[in-house]
Design a protein around this motif. Sequence first.
Motif, PDB file in Angstrom:
ATOM      1  N   TYR A   1       0.963  -1.503  -0.073  1.00 38.74           N
ATOM      2  CA  TYR A   1      -0.221   0.192   0.491  1.00 38.74           C
ATOM      3  C   TYR A   1       0.632   1.155  -0.124  1.00 38.74           C
ATOM      4  N   GLU A   2       2.070   0.860   0.424  1.00 38.92           N
ATOM      5  CA  GLU A   2       2.446   2.043   0.850  1.00 38.92           C
ATOM      6  C   GLU A   2       3.094   2.221  -0.027  1.00 38.92           C
ATOM      7  N   LYS A   3       4.228   1.549  -0.895  1.00 35.92           N
ATOM      8  CA  LYS A   3       4.444   2.083  -2.210  1.00 35.92           C
ATOM      9  C   LYS A   3       3.938   2.072  -3.316  1.00 35.92           C
ATOM     10  N   SER A   4       2.324   1.533  -3.456  1.00 37.40           N
ATOM     11  CA  SER A   4       1.482   2.082  -4.096  1.00 37.40           C
ATOM     12  C   SER A   4       0.963   4.231  -4.279  1.00 37.40           C
ATOM     13  N   GLU A   5       0.690   4.071  -3.029  1.00 38.15           N
ATOM     14  CA  GLU A   5       0.664   5.540  -2.582  1.00 38.15           C
ATOM     15  C   GLU A   5       1.734   6.248  -3.176  1.00 38.15           C
ATOM     16  N   ALA A   6       2.986   5.885  -3.250  1.00 35.31           N
ATOM     17  CA  ALA A   6       4.543   6.453  -3.244  1.00 35.31           C
ATOM     18  C   ALA A   6       4.554   6.368  -4.662  1.00 35.31           C
ATOM     19  N   GLU A   7       3.840   5.120  -5.484  1.00 34.92           N
ATOM     20  CA  GLU A   7       3.998   5.506  -7.108  1.00 34.92           C
ATOM     21  C   GLU A   7       3.176   6.347  -7.857  1.00 34.92           C
ATOM     22  N   LYS A   8       1.922   5.874  -6.146  1.00 32.40           N
ATOM     23  CA  LYS A   8       0.369   6.862  -7.067  1.00 32.40           C
ATOM     24  C   LYS A   8       0.820   8.456  -7.300  1.00 32.40           C
ATOM     25  N   LEU A   9       1.315   9.151  -6.244  1.00 28.66           N
ATOM     26  CA  LEU A   9       2.204  10.571  -5.650  1.00 28.66           C
ATOM     27  C   LEU A   9       2.843  10.745  -7.134  1.00 28.66           C
ATOM     28  N   ARG A  10       3.687   9.332  -7.035  1.00 28.04           N
ATOM     29  CA  ARG A  10       4.648   9.820  -8.483  1.00 28.04           C
ATOM     30  C   ARG A  10       4.277  10.548  -9.654  1.00 28.04           C
ATOM     31  N   LYS A  11       3.811   9.292 -10.084  1.00 27.00           N
ATOM     32  CA  LYS A  11       2.545   9.185 -11.387  1.00 27.00           C
ATOM     33  C   LYS A  11       1.904  10.469 -10.962  1.00 27.00           C
ATOM     34  N   ILE A  12       1.181  11.171  -9.923  1.00 22.74           N
ATOM     35  CA  ILE A  12       0.489  13.206 -10.046  1.00 22.74           C
ATOM     36  C   ILE A  12       1.229  13.574  -9.684  1.00 22.74           C
ATOM     37  N   ASP A  13       2.606  12.940  -9.376  1.00 22.32           N
ATOM     38  CA  ASP A  13       3.896  14.272  -9.757  1.00 22.32           C
ATOM     39  C   ASP A  13       4.377  14.652 -10.796  1.00 22.32           C
ATOM     40  N   GLU A  14       4.223  13.366 -11.986  1.00 23.10           N
ATOM     41  CA  GLU A  14       4.665  13.476 -13.097  1.00 23.10           C
ATOM     42  C   GLU A  14       3.810  13.673 -14.306  1.00 23.10           C
ATOM     43  N   ALA A  15       2.314  13.595 -13.549  1.00 23.95           N
ATOM     44  CA  ALA A  15       1.424  14.511 -14.344  1.00 23.95           C
ATOM     45  C   ALA A  15       1.272  15.641 -14.478  1.00 23.95           C
ATOM     46  N   LYS A  16       1.840  16.158 -12.850  1.00 28.03           N
ATOM     47  CA  LYS A  16       1.450  18.073 -13.079  1.00 28.03           C
ATOM     48  C   LYS A  16       2.982  18.347 -13.869  1.00 28.03           C
ATOM     49  N   THR A  17       4.022  17.810 -12.908  1.00 34.62           N
ATOM     50  CA  THR A  17       4.997  17.967 -14.701  1.00 34.62           C
ATOM     51  C   THR A  17       4.987  18.236 -16.199  1.00 34.62           C
ATOM     52  N   LYS A  18       4.390  17.378 -16.464  1.00 35.83           N
ATOM     53  CA  LYS A  18       4.088  16.878 -17.643  1.00 35.83           C
ATOM     54  C   LYS A  18       2.997  17.732 -18.273  1.00 35.83           C
TER      55      LYS A  18
END
Length: 723
Positions: free
Chosen positions: A196-213
Motif C-alpha cells: 500500500y505504501e509503495k502504491s501510494e508512493a507510486e501514485k504520488l510519483r505519477k501525480i507529480d509526473e502528470a503535473k510536471t507533464k
Amino acid sequence: MKGISSKEIIAWIDRYLADPRLDSETQLRKRWAWIWMVVTCVFVIISSFVELVVLKLWPIWWFAIVFWAGYSIGFPLYRRMKRFDLVINILFSIYIVAALFAMLQSGGITTSLGFIFIGMNCAMGSMLAGNLRWTIGMFVTYCITIIILGLFQSSLTTPAYITPRVNTISFVGLSVWINACILLIVILFMKDKSRYEKSEAEKLRKIDEAKTKLFTNVSHEFRTPLTVIQGIVDQMEQHPEKWMLSGPEKIKAQSQLLLHLVNQMLNIAKIEADEMHLELIHGDICRFIRYVAATFQSLAENVRVELILNQQENPIYTDYDPDKLMHVISNLLSNAIKFTPPGGIVSLDVSRTFEKNKESVLISVRDTGRGIPEASVSRIFERFYQVPDKHDQTPGTGLGLAVTYELIKLMNGMISVESREGQGSEFTVLLPISKTTKKIADHDVSIISSETVHTEITKPKIDKKTDEPDNEQAEKPVLLIVEDNKDVVEYLQAILQKEYNLELAPNGKSGFEKALEIIPDIILSDVMMPLMDGFEMLEKLKADIRTDHIPVVILTARGDFDSKLAGLSIGADHYLVKPFNEKELRLKLGNLLQLRRKMQKHFGTLPFQSQDENTKFEPEGQFIKRINTLIEKEMGNEDFGINDICFSMNMSRAQLYRKFSAITNSSIGRYLRSFRLHKAKELLEKQDKNVTETAFETGFKNLSHFSTCFHEEFGFSPNKLLR
C-alpha cells in the motif's frame, strides 16, 4: 535439478485462480485466502492422523469428516465462483459450529483438546476474504460459541479417553498451529501495508509526473501564441504601415486560442468542484451541429483534408446545451483534422437511433488518420493522459478528451472510440433525446459562445522576393527555418529576411531533406513538429557527413531543463525558449556565423594542417582531413578531380560545393589545385626533384600550365626555388 522459487509458485496459484471478472485487488485477496485454506487443509490432514491413529480419539472422527466434506465442496466452488468470499465464510461458519459441538463432546473449554483454536482460526481466516460484514459476523459467531461453552461448562463431563496427556498434546499442537496462522496473517498484513505504501508512493510519483507533464505541455501551448503576439506587436511598432491591417487579426486569433486553453483549465476545475451545470435549450440539434462543422471547413481545406457532413433530412428536436455541445464537437473535429494526413477524410455523421429502448442522437466523428495504439485506446479519456509521442504529433495538455468525456457524462450521454493504428479512429457519442425545455428559435449566432475553439491557419503574406539586386541576395547567408506554426514562420520571415536568404520547411522530415538538398549556412528549428520532431532531425543532421557542420539553433516552447539538456547534448549550438527576444535571436545567429567565418579563415588560408590544429573545429577538421588524404593518395593522377572526391565522400557535386564553401569560403576546385601546388613547392624546396619531375608527381602533365599556375599561386616561377 533447480528448485522451484516462491515467485513461480505464486505465479502458478494466480494462473490457477485467475478470473477475468475480478479486479487485481480482489484477485490478490482471493490468492491469500486460498493459501490460508490450503494451509488449514494440510494441518487437518496431519492433525487427523495424529488424533485418530496415534492418540486413538475415534469418538471425534465425525469432526474430520465434516472438514473433509467441507473442503471437497468448498475448493471447487471457491475457484469458480465470483463471490469466493461467500464460499470461504460459509465454510468457516460451519467449522466454527462444528468446533462448538466437538468441545461440548470433549467436556468444555479446559478439556477441548484445543478445539477452541479451530474456531478462532476460522474467524481470523475470514479477514483475508476482504468482506468486513462477514468478518464481523464470523468473530461474533465465534464469541457466541465461547459464551455458550462457558454457560454449560458446569454441566459437562470429560470422557475417559480425554486424559491429561492427550489433552496437553492436542492443546500444544493446535496452539502452535493457531500461532503459525497468526504469524501468516501478520506477514500478509505487513506485505499489504508495504504494498500500500509503495502504491501510494507510486501514485504520488505519477501525480507529480502528470503535473510536471501538464505544466510542460501547457507552457508549450501558451508559449507559441505568446511568441506570435509578442512578435507581431514589435513589428506593428517598427513597421506600422505593413502590419497594422493583418496584425490585429492575428493577435485576436492567438488571443482566442489562449482563451480556449484557459477555459479548458477552468472547465476541469469546475468539474472537480461539481460546479458545472447544464444550460439547456430545445431546438434542432442537426442544424446546430451543421453550423459548428462549417466553422472547421476552412481549417480542413488549409491542411488538405476533406471534411464531410452526413445528416438526415428531417430535423432532430431535443434539449441540449449549445456551449457544451459545441465544445464536444469542436474537440473531436479538431483532433480528427489534426491527426489526419493531407489527402485524408474526416466525416461527421448525425442520426436518430434507438438504444436500450431509448431514443437518442448518434454523433459519429470518423477519420482516416494514423489511429490510436491499442494499449492507449482505453486510457485516452483519462485526465492528462496523452498517447506516447512517436515524433509525429504535437503534444497538448492532455485535457481535451477528458473534458469532452466529462461534458458528455454531464449531458447523460456516452462516448466510445474504435481505432486501428494506421487506419484511423471513430468516436461515437450518444445523447438522449428529451423534450422538457422551452423551444428556442435562434440556432445561428446568439446561442453560440463567442469563444473560437480553433484558429484558421493563414498562409504567410510576406513575399520572400525583394527589390534587392540578385547579387546582393546571393551574398546573404542561407537560413533554413524548420517550423510548423505558420504565424511563427511569418514573424521570423519579417525579422530575418533582410539579413538572410530564407528557406522554409514545415516539419523535421522536410527540414532534413531540404538541408541535404541546399546545405544551408545555418538552421533555426522548432522541436515539437509532425512527422519528425526537431531533436530527431538534429540527430540525423549531426550524423550525416553532408550536414554535420551546419550550426543549429533550437527555438521551442519546451523550456524545461531536461529538454534543453537533451537538445544541447545532441549537438544544438543554441537553445532559445519561446517567447524569445528578437535581439537575442539576431545576436545568437550572428555569433554563430562569425564563428563560421573564423573557421573559414582557418581552413581557407592553411591548406595543410595537422590533426591537432583541426580538433578545435570538429567535425569540420575531419572532413578536410578526409579530402586531404584523398588528394595525397591520388597526387600523381592527373585525371583525379572533383567527381572522384564526390564519389568517395558519397556526396553530390552541389552538396560538396556547398559544404566545402561553408567550411573554407573557397571552391573545392581551387583548393585541389592549391593543394597540388603547395605539395610541388614542398618538393622543390627539398631540392631532390627538378621542375618537370615535380610537375608530373603532383598531377600536372603540362609543364607550361604548371608554371603558370605556380606563379599565380606564389607570385614567382618554380625555377626560382632551384639553385
